[in-house]
Design a protein around this motif. Structure first.
Motif, mmCIF file in Angstrom:
data_model
loop_
_atom_site.group_PDB
_atom_site.id
_atom_site.type_symbol
_atom_site.label_atom_id
_atom_site.label_comp_id
_atom_site.label_asym_id
_atom_site.label_seq_id
_atom_site.Cartn_x
_atom_site.Cartn_y
_atom_site.Cartn_z
ATOM 1 N N ASP A 16 10.544 -26.184 -30.717
ATOM 2 C CA ASP A 16 11.588 -26.127 -29.707
ATOM 3 C C ASP A 16 11.225 -27.102 -28.589
ATOM 4 O OD1 ASP A 16 9.562 -24.838 -28.177
ATOM 5 O OD2 ASP A 16 10.259 -22.867 -28.815
ATOM 6 N N VAL A 71 19.124 -28.089 -38.160
ATOM 7 C CA VAL A 71 18.758 -26.728 -37.752
ATOM 8 C C VAL A 71 19.216 -25.723 -38.799
ATOM 9 C CG1 VAL A 71 19.142 -24.928 -36.010
ATOM 10 C CG2 VAL A 71 18.782 -27.302 -35.299
ATOM 11 N N GLY A 82 14.349 -25.198 -33.630
ATOM 12 C CA GLY A 82 15.425 -25.262 -32.655
ATOM 13 C C GLY A 82 16.001 -26.657 -32.518
#
Length: 250
Positions: A16, A71, A82
């Motif tokens: 992320d 994703v 993410g």
């Protein structure tokens, strides 16, 4: 999450944005170089047929999922990551650079767009030093003598982070060369990120992005250039989905 491309694999190794920014902050403060690539469906199509592009991706330290299809595929494979787009990284990256006292080079697009993007970045990242702005000419080759001159200019300016706005695969190939010729510098391939800041291109509104329809917005603004690209991506998606499901059960 890994994807088979030609004779190799590309691995999305960034979970992320927070984890990426923490890693970037550590490297900037330690004066260690790095390269960031942002993988999308169009890249996966190009990587299958372009060996030089695959070699460039192999030189990247961090690879993010830049696009909802990537994703979704990661979730189908049971290895979720993410969404971390190049455009959304620009301001966080320069803020980390400013905090670390690391001057920044802006490379790509047009001189006017670089000037306006630089002004916008300085407003959003107090203390930021833009060491140099370089707009390579049309026909710029990212791994020849001209590329070496661009990297030398960036390095001599004192820049420790270079934002590369050259489009794929040129920006990733320049970053790969930079990891060899300027190993103490960071390189981030951010596509149209500087043009968005400069107002040279208009990014899809937030609500369009929230609906995962940014691709349709972009195609409607430039169908002649993007229709073929998105058609090729759509054709590749079923096979990618099948392989993602196989990874989940294997």
């Amino acid at each position: 999450m890994d994807f088979s491309v030609g004779d190799g694999n590309v691995v999305v190794n960034v979970r992320d944005r927070a984890s990426l920014m923490a890693a970037v902050a550590r490297r900037l403060r330690a004066r260690q170089g790095f390269a960031i690539a942002t993988l999308n469906l169009d890249h996966l199509v190009k990587l299958r047929r372009d060996a030089a592009f695959r070699q460039a991706y192999a030189a990247q330290d961090f690879v993010t999922a830049d696009g909802n299809p990537v994703v979704w595929l990661s979730r189908m494979a049971g290895r979720p990551v993410g969404l971390v787009t190049g455009a959304d990284l620009v301001v966080p990256l320069v803020r980390e650079a400013a905090a670390a006292g690391a001057p920044v080079a802006l490379i790509g697009t047009t001189p006017d767009a670089l000037a306006r993007a630089g002004e916008a970045l300085v407003r959003q990242a107090p203390g930021l030093e833009i060491a140099v702005r370089i707009s390579p000419p049309m026909g710029f080759e990212p791994d020849g003598p001209a590329a070496e001159r661009v990297l030398a200019e960036a390095r001599e300016s004192g820049a420790r982070l270079a934002l590369l706005a050259l489009g794929a695969p040129r920006q990733e190939r320049l970053a790969a060369l930079g990891r060899h010729l300027a190993p103490e510098m960071g390189f981030a391939s951010i596509g149209a990120g500087l043009d968005f800041l400069a107002g040279a291109q208009r990014r899809a509104p937030a609500w369009v992005r929230a609906l995962a329809m940014e691709w349709l917005w972009r195609m409607s603004t430039n169908p002649a250039r993007l229709a073929g690209r998105y058609a090729a991506s759509a054709l590749a998606l079923p096979g990618l989905a099948a392989r993602a499901l196989w990874r989940r059960v294997s």
